[in-house]
Design an enzyme around this catalytic site. Structure first.
Site, mmCIF file in Angstrom:
data_model
loop_
_atom_site.group_PDB
_atom_site.id
_atom_site.type_symbol
_atom_site.label_atom_id
_atom_site.label_comp_id
_atom_site.label_asym_id
_atom_site.label_seq_id
_atom_site.Cartn_x
_atom_site.Cartn_y
_atom_site.Cartn_z
ATOM 1 N N LYS A 33 70.505 -5.378 -45.848
ATOM 2 C CA LYS A 33 71.496 -5.223 -44.792
ATOM 3 C C LYS A 33 72.873 -5.290 -45.423
ATOM 4 C CE LYS A 33 72.914 -7.598 -40.554
ATOM 5 N NZ LYS A 33 72.424 -8.496 -39.506
ATOM 6 N N ASP B 153 71.422 -14.737 -29.363
ATOM 7 C CA ASP B 153 71.181 -13.317 -29.097
ATOM 8 C C ASP B 153 69.696 -13.009 -29.160
ATOM 9 O OD1 ASP B 153 71.872 -10.784 -28.364
ATOM 10 O OD2 ASP B 153 72.410 -10.116 -30.374
#
Lengths: 465, 308
Positions: free
Chosen positions: A137, A232
């Site tokens: 990432k 989240d």
């Protein structure tokens, strides 16, 4: 880096404890004696073994399993952890990683892009030294003006703490040639639940739902006991591998919390559909309960494949919640009227609107399952169930039991670039119970019977092959 | 990575040969500079109203950084500002680069209680003239750029292992377990005093010992000073070994003894350092427009000439 060599005990003027020294001497004498005895015994033992197996010493030479580059020095220097204490007293010793700079991203070979979001770009890559497939990432830092973003710092910090089988494993952080090229190296996981749902014709079986929920809860429990809020949780942030394991991912909004709670936590957290009513009503302080609400939404989604509250705006979101669960009263949620946004919203409060419609939405759910769902989707955060309580909930103990991870079906991976094949094996007939046990292919049918046998681990593993 | 209570530690090899020493900085000078950095962080933290957790985190960041970087390449002063900036974010107490840069300029320009501030002389009025510590805009932008770069350098040097376990709360836990809090209310303050002293130790105690050991050593000294009675040693059932109260907190007496000696030595060491460089800290820490370690280079040059 001791500037002056410090002898451990002989600084006479500020000796911390003369008494202690006397005692130490006494002890060391005792210890010496014990050592002597031990050495004697050892010598005798080695004599015995060496005479017994003179032909074997080569096989018992210290083996070096695949050593990482980082460990090169470790073999030549004494390890940084202090040696075990004398005597049989066992003291806890922490495994201390070393302090060393980041490795270079060149250690990985890029394979293909997986997805791109506001936070960065995720790609599939291969570790050139081990051949393992990982997810890289890359953080978007080029336009950062205020240094390394605090959200990324939190993400890395929390991920490094979270070593848990159901949380995505952050292997390391690597950098490119420039200081703004930062990559998180994580285990590659084939699916995310959201995408998986869209390609599944039917939701997961009750036994599978239980396993997945249990995994999610155990990850959340781990985070919450380590003072981490995820903030989240949603199905697209739950990755799933082909071995029936889900992994909580994307800690971009996660942060450490404290007790007493810190004020001024941002209210702009959690994707709207999974956002708890107290956040929607503008609560200034919040805690672990916001994650539990999200889990309630995910539970409902696991049951139906569809998000339970698909609001378009914050107001729409809260009205959808109140429509289904009933408008809160001072009895069902004490103090909710004092929340900042509660005043600007008016909802009709009649017996018809304050009642909950939740049960009729999930007619197939068992009573225990419904009890759990309604306690997760409890409007009042103070009375919402905690992760620890969920782990003990009866829902996971009643039939059908949670399905074993090894028995989960596999799916073609979109992230891995595999095409979805049409499943030509027909679904196995449902088991005896109305809820439907069993599942995919033959193992499923065996499972119906095997399930009653509590933990027949070895037996079922063989069947899975 | 690993437990919330444990820290990554420096290896003996790293302690034996630091990058600064390989870069030609004598050991004593390196120690002085490191002390200056730590003292600067401690004082700046107070002026920035940062909690001690943030301050201690910044100091440990600085120490870890110089385990893998040279002070010639990355001078102390901008590293101090970057360590403060980073730790303020890591501990959710974010401060702006502007405030950090201003505070550092203030400490290094006017007499303050900070040990490395200029000494109080007749030249300094009671209320310092703001012109003496004002940071001009051009200099501010240069320093800010430098700060942000160094933040990234620090993160790279420590491979983003930003979790730093501190002994402070652990010490309170231990004191509670030892029943020492109620009878001796001052013991906490003394314990914390030693833990904060330990941050300045030239032996880099926070890089060589786990927080539990630091907490036990600080409690040991504080208890002696307060006259607090600690539990007697006793036989551990099962193994029949005599264990002291420190063993209960997983610290053996060897480690405890070493730490106690180190902790006691910090005060004197700080005194000699402050005396040695009195009035000269500002020059030593000076940084050039290009971000080079001007003051340090001057000092190295001076020593070279002295040898000839």
């Amino acid at each position: 880096m001791a500037t002056k060599p410090k002898s451990r005990w002989d600084t006479a003027e500020d000796d911390p404890a003369d008494l202690a020294r006397l005692k130490a001497e006494k002890e060391s004498r005792k210890h010496l004696k014990a050592q002597k005895d031990r050495r004697k015994a050892e010598a005798a033992a080695t004599l015995a073994t060496s005479t017994a197996s003179t032909s074997e010493p080569t096989t018992s030479s210290p083996h070096h399993p695949k050593r990482r580059k980082l460990d090169e020095d470790a073999s030549s220097i004494p390890s940084s952890t202090p040696p075990p204490p004398p005597g049989p007293l066992k003291l806890l010793r922490f495994e201390a990683p070393e302090i060393a700079p980041c490795r270079h991203v060149d250690n990985y070979e890029l394979l293909n892009h997986i997805e791109e979001g506001s936070y960065g770009i995720v790609s599939r890559a291969r570790d050139t030294s081990t051949g393992e497939i990982v997810a890289l990432k890359k953080l978007k830092l080029e336009r950062e003006k205020d240094g390394f973003p605090i959200t990324s710092l939190r993400e890395i910090q929390t991920l490094m703490i979270c070593k848990h089988p159901n949380i995505i494993n952050l292997r390391e952080v690597v950098m490119g040639d420039r200081l703004d090229q930062v990559y998180l190296v994580m285990d590659f996981i084939e699916h995310d639940l959201k995408t998986l749902f869209s390609s599944m014709q039917e939701p997961f079986l009750p036994s599978e739902t239980k396993t997945l929920l249990l995994q999610l809860i155990s990850a959340t429990h781990f985070m919450h006991t380590n003072w981490i809020l995820h903030r989240d949780l949603k199905t697209s942030n739950l990755l799933m591998n082909n071995r029936g394991q889900i992994k909580v991912a994307d800690f971009g909004l996660a942060r450490l919390i404290s007790d007493p709670p810190q004020k001024h936590l941002t209210r702009l957290v959690v994707t709207l559909w999974y956002r708890s009513p107290e956040l929607l009503l503008g609560a200034k302080e919040y805690g672990r309960e916001v994650d539990m609400w999200s889990i309630g939404c995910i539970f409902a989604e696991l049951l139906t494949k569809e998000p339970i509250f698909k609001g378009t705006t914050e107001v729409d979101q809260i009205s959808k919640i109140f429509t289904l669960l009933g408008v809160p009263t001072e009895a069902s949620w004490p103090g909710y009227r004092r929340l900042p946004h509660a005043k600007s919203l008016t909802f009709p409060r009649t017996p018809a609107t304050t009642g909950s419609q939740l049960r009729s939405k999930f007619p197939m759910l068992t009573n225990q399952g419904f009890d759990l769902l309604s306690r997760l989707l409890c409007l009042d955060p103070a009375r919402r169930i905690t992760a620890e309580e969920v782990l003990k909930h009866e829902y996971f103990r009643e039939e059908p039991r949670p399905k074993r991870e090894e028995m989960f079906p596999t799916f073609p991976s979109k992230a891995g670039g595999e095409k979805r094949r049409r499943r030509d094996t027909p679904e196995a007939p449902r088991g005896g119970e109305g809820e439907g046990e069993g599942g995919w292919g033959e193992e499923g049918q065996f499972l119906v019977g095997a399930q009653e046998e509590e933990v027949g681990g070895g037996f079922m593993l063989k069947l899975g092959r | 990575m690993g437990s919330l209570l444990a820290n990554p530690l420096a290896s003996p090899l790293q302690l034996a040969a630091s990058p600064s020493q390989s870069d030609g900085i004598p050991q004593d000078l390196e120690a002085s500079l490191r002390f200056a950095g730590c003292a600067l962080i401690q004082s700046a933290g107070i002026l920035l109203r940062l909690p001690q957790t943030t301050v201690a985190t910044a100091i440990v960041l600085l120490q870890r950084f110089y385990l893998v970087s040279s002070m010639r390449e990355h001078p102390i002063r901008p590293t101090v500002s970057a360590a403060l900036f980073l730790s303020s974010k890591l501990t959710e107490q974010a401060r702006r680069p502007r405030d950090i840069i201003n505070v550092l300029a203030y400490i290094l320009s006017v007499p303050t209680p900070c040990p490395i501030s200029p000494p109080k002389t007749g030249d300094f009025p009671e209320t310092p003239n703001p012109e003496t510590y004002y940071v001009p805009e051009s200099s501010y932008f240069a320093q800010r750029t430098h700060l942000l770069q160094l933040e990234a350098h620090i993160l790279r040097a420590i491979a983003f292992q930003t979790h730093i376990a501190l002994p402070y709360t652990l010490a309170i836990n231990y004191l509670q377990a030892l029943d020492a809090l109620k009878p001796h209310p001052t013991i906490v303050k003394r314990t914390f005093g030693y833990l904060t002293d330990a941050l300045l130790s030239p032996s880099l105690l926070y890089l060589t010992h786990q927080p539990n050991a630091l907490a036990v050593a600080a409690i040991y000294l504080a208890a002696r000073e307060c006259g607090a009675k600690m539990p007697d040693a006793g036989l551990v059932p099962g193994v029949e070994v005599e264990a002291g109260w420190w063993d209960i907190f997983d610290v053996d007496r060897e480690e405890l003894g070493f730490l106690v000696v180190c902790l006691k030595a910090v005060g004197e060491w700080v005194g000699t350092e402050v005396e040695k460089w009195r009035g000269k800290w500002g020059d030593l820490l000076a940084v050039g427009e290009d971000g080079s370690a001007e003051g340090l280079e001057r000092e190295l040059e001076r020593r070279r000439r002295g040898e000839e």
